[in-house]
Design a protein around this motif. Sequence first.
Motif, PDB file in Angstrom:
ATOM      1  N   ILE A 213       0.880  -1.173   0.000  1.00  0.00           N
ATOM      2  CA  ILE A 213       0.000   0.000   0.000  1.00  0.00           C
ATOM      3  C   ILE A 213       0.912   1.215   0.000  1.00  0.00           C
ATOM      4  O   ILE A 213       1.682   1.434   0.938  1.00  0.00           O
ATOM      5  CB  ILE A 213      -0.933   0.026   1.223  1.00  0.00           C
ATOM      6  N   SER A 214       0.827   2.011  -1.074  1.00  0.00           N
ATOM      7  CA  SER A 214       1.720   3.170  -1.149  1.00  0.00           C
ATOM      8  C   SER A 214       1.177   4.162  -2.154  1.00  0.00           C
ATOM      9  O   SER A 214       0.395   3.826  -3.032  1.00  0.00           O
ATOM     10  CB  SER A 214       3.136   2.740  -1.556  1.00  0.00           C
ATOM     11  N   SER A 215       1.664   5.424  -1.999  1.00  0.00           N
ATOM     12  CA  SER A 215       1.473   6.498  -2.968  1.00  0.00           C
ATOM     13  C   SER A 215       2.861   6.977  -3.354  1.00  0.00           C
ATOM     14  O   SER A 215       3.709   7.202  -2.471  1.00  0.00           O
ATOM     15  CB  SER A 215       0.646   7.634  -2.383  1.00  0.00           C
ATOM     16  N   GLN A 216       3.103   7.168  -4.662  1.00  0.00           N
ATOM     17  CA  GLN A 216       4.467   7.437  -5.129  1.00  0.00           C
ATOM     18  C   GLN A 216       4.434   8.436  -6.272  1.00  0.00           C
ATOM     19  O   GLN A 216       3.531   8.436  -7.093  1.00  0.00           O
ATOM     20  CB  GLN A 216       5.122   6.129  -5.589  1.00  0.00           C
ATOM     21  N   SER A 217       5.469   9.297  -6.313  1.00  0.00           N
ATOM     22  CA  SER A 217       5.639  10.269  -7.381  1.00  0.00           C
ATOM     23  C   SER A 217       7.103  10.287  -7.790  1.00  0.00           C
ATOM     24  O   SER A 217       7.991  10.321  -6.923  1.00  0.00           O
ATOM     25  CB  SER A 217       5.192  11.662  -6.919  1.00  0.00           C
ATOM     26  N   ASN A 218       7.356  10.264  -9.108  1.00  0.00           N
ATOM     27  CA  ASN A 218       8.716  10.274  -9.645  1.00  0.00           C
ATOM     28  C   ASN A 218       8.982  11.605 -10.338  1.00  0.00           C
ATOM     29  O   ASN A 218       8.173  12.052 -11.170  1.00  0.00           O
ATOM     30  CB  ASN A 218       8.909   9.137 -10.642  1.00  0.00           C
ATOM     31  N   LEU A 219      10.106  12.198 -10.000  1.00  0.00           N
ATOM     32  CA  LEU A 219      10.519  13.473 -10.582  1.00  0.00           C
ATOM     33  C   LEU A 219      11.734  13.230 -11.467  1.00  0.00           C
ATOM     34  O   LEU A 219      12.764  12.739 -10.994  1.00  0.00           O
ATOM     35  CB  LEU A 219      10.855  14.486  -9.486  1.00  0.00           C
TER      36      LEU A 219
END
Length: 903
Positions: free
Chosen positions: A255-261
């Motif tokens: 269970i996770s929320s992720q953002s890649n820059l």
Amino acid sequence: MQPDMVLPGSGKRGRSSVGKREKLSARYKRPDGSKTNSSQPRLLPRHSIMHLLGPSLLLLEYLALSDSALWTFYHPKTIYAWDGACAWIPCNYRIPGKENILNHLTLYHNPYYNTTTKDFEGAVLYSNQKAEEFPPYQERVQFLGNEKGNCTLYINPVKVSDSGQLGLRIMTVGPEKWMESIGLNVSEKAPPPHIQLPPEIQELQEVTVTCSLNFACFGYQIHLQWSLEEPAVNATTLAPKTPPTTHITLTTKTISSQSNLMFQPQWTHHGKNLTCQLWDPTKQHILSEKTVQLDVKHLPKLKIQVLPQEATVMEGASVTMECQVISSNPQYWRISWLKNGNLLPGTKNVLSLPEVTRDMSGKYQCEALNVLGTGKSEGVDLQVLHAPEPSRVQLSPSTVQEGNQVKLTCVSRANPPPTNYTWYYNGIEMPGWTNQNFQIPEALLRHAGRYSCLAENSLGLGQVGQEAELDVQYPPKEVTTVIQNPVPIREGDSVTLLCTYNSSNPRVTRYEWDTVGSRVLPAGLTIQNVAWDTGPVKCAACNQWCFWSPPVNLDVQYAPKDVRVLISPRTEIYSGHRVLLQCDFSSSHPADIHFFWKKNGVFLEEGKDLSFDSISPEDAGSYNCLVNNSIGQTESKAWAVQVLYAPRRLHVSVSPKDGVIEGGEAVLTCESDANPPISHYAWFDWNNQDLHHYNQMLRLNPVKVQQSGAYWCQGTNRLGRSQSPPSTLTVYYSAATISRRAALGVGFCLAVFLLAIWGVKLQRSWKRIQSQQRLQENSSGQSFFVRNIKARRTPQAEGPHSLGCYNPVMEDAVSYAALRFPPGETDSPRLGDAGTSEMQGLSPNRDDTVTYSVVQKSQLGDYENVTPSVLEDEGIHYSELVHFGAGERPLAQEGVEYVILKH
């Protein structure tokens, strides 16, 4: 009642939890500290049972434990959330047994095992059977699963007080039960996200930075957004190469929320703060954030400080340059100086030029070195002011062709640049030309000569330097091609041509010709065996450029070319149609020509056209036409004229032609004249009967005598049909057949002959007896007669098709007859006759019968189908003796013997 199966603390991330019957967690023990695995009444202590039953009980217990090991759960070990958010608990399960399905489900908060009731107790958050007993919790908790495998739960909102262990109690329709433990961690505020940086960040190299949070819930929307501190500017929103987005993962494992820059860091980002913020789009505020400092590796960044600042000085002045290191990560360790890209001696950060000269003008840079490489500063252009140096003229191009453009440039080194120029031609000033560049649009011979110039700037006047020689060159002029041979020129002659010109600069070095297959001379050309179609010839005289002469026509004379026969019509030619042959040719020089025709190599007639009003098969053949002029004669290729016609002149040839002996082979060939050849043959016999034979040759093997006769054939092609006259096939008997039939005839004749002899004898005996009786009865003279009867054989009638086999052997026979003198009344002797004594002297036993035979013998050659030319007398000759009156018959006339022997 089956025992409860409990596994508190199960459901590890990414792993399944399988219960064991005997073992309970320490949290779910009885008050007395003993463990239980069944809700049945307690029987005996375990040690007593083990003592009594021994190994058998151990085997049974093992079987029971292995049967209960099929409960399986998949879910995250701990669910993280904060106050006011929601909790989404993904969960999957598997119940032992194919028929077992979920019947009763209860969600406890911090459950414990009651040893008295033998059941679990605690705050009930949800129950699928007693929902009316727990309304506060029932509104926040939802069961999103089903009866066969899905146990997903949803809590919205969650509170800090919800932290702890969640117990998921499952009961099946059968006796199976299970308690599954799930951890829930609810904080007062949203936890900060986690930023993951790559191991190393270098300037201008694209990197990916990850911001993640171990929270996700479909009922609570969040965003992860980025910001980067820019130099000399407050924190601003970053504009990356690709806009980042928030990705949510909600599975039983993660269970996770992720953002890649993804962005390209600059060296100015080194030491700056990169922040990831947890943003609530509903309430429009930041829930939490995480900040890291960027460590950007980069080359040394340098800057030159120059004094005087403008870097423009008079010749002899002093100049100082300082190399300043703005930033370097990692640290630099050496500084060097360069002028116009060339390394200068020294490694100090300050470069001093006490007295500059004009040669010191140029572009200056400094560079520093670290582990990543060398960094360079921007260039400083040092300008040293001075008057123009001696000027020189530069020609472009260096060699100019007449008529082309030429550019002359006055080159003089000066700072500041020259502002005025003076041009000279052969030492004479050219008024009106004050620019640096002097251009001649079309160079002519009069422009050739020496050019020089003088430059001037604000600091003074320069000097006239080296002159430049302008050489105007041109290709050879008035080039012509000259024929050396006498005229006219015939095909096959050898022709010589010369190439001449008037003038050239530079001199002519070679000649070129626009023809091939010839021998090139230094200034001429020899064409061996000149072709009839040789075109105009031209030459070029060449130095650096080539100039071509006007083309010269050789005017080669030749015999007619490409003579050919044209036929009309070009389709198939049929007998009786009109046909026209024309003699054609492509060219002839001279044009005075004559036409002739040949057929099969023999001269036919003169003229261009050969016409057949009604062509016949005899006109077919190979035709050639001939065309001649004063140079020679040319003959066309042979043109085969084929005339198509129906079959004609059919006849049958017999082999062997003189006849064939039976048993041999006879070959009949249907010969004809037809174009196209006969495609179908038919054979008929003398009775016009179809023999059903369709080849050109009719083979009779073995041939029979009965096959003798007339044969004829019929031939057909696609234009018509024709038939042959009949031809006769003669088949002779073989020697064996003739011998066999001759033997049969001879045997028959012998038999007839023997019977005839026996008959004659019998008749004579009978006549003698009758004669004696009559003599006794008749006393008076009697008259008798013998008639001469000649019987002839009637010859066979000869018909039109009486060609067969006639064998006279079959008719060889012996003919015989007996002539008797019957006694009568007149046979008695007369009284008074002179022959009384002779009559008296006759023997009464005299035989009065005359017997004769006729024997026929086959003539030589009278066999087979050969008919005698003259029919011979084949009859029997009878002689009749007539005796009148009574008295004795003379002895000399009583017997008549007549024999005919025929050969």
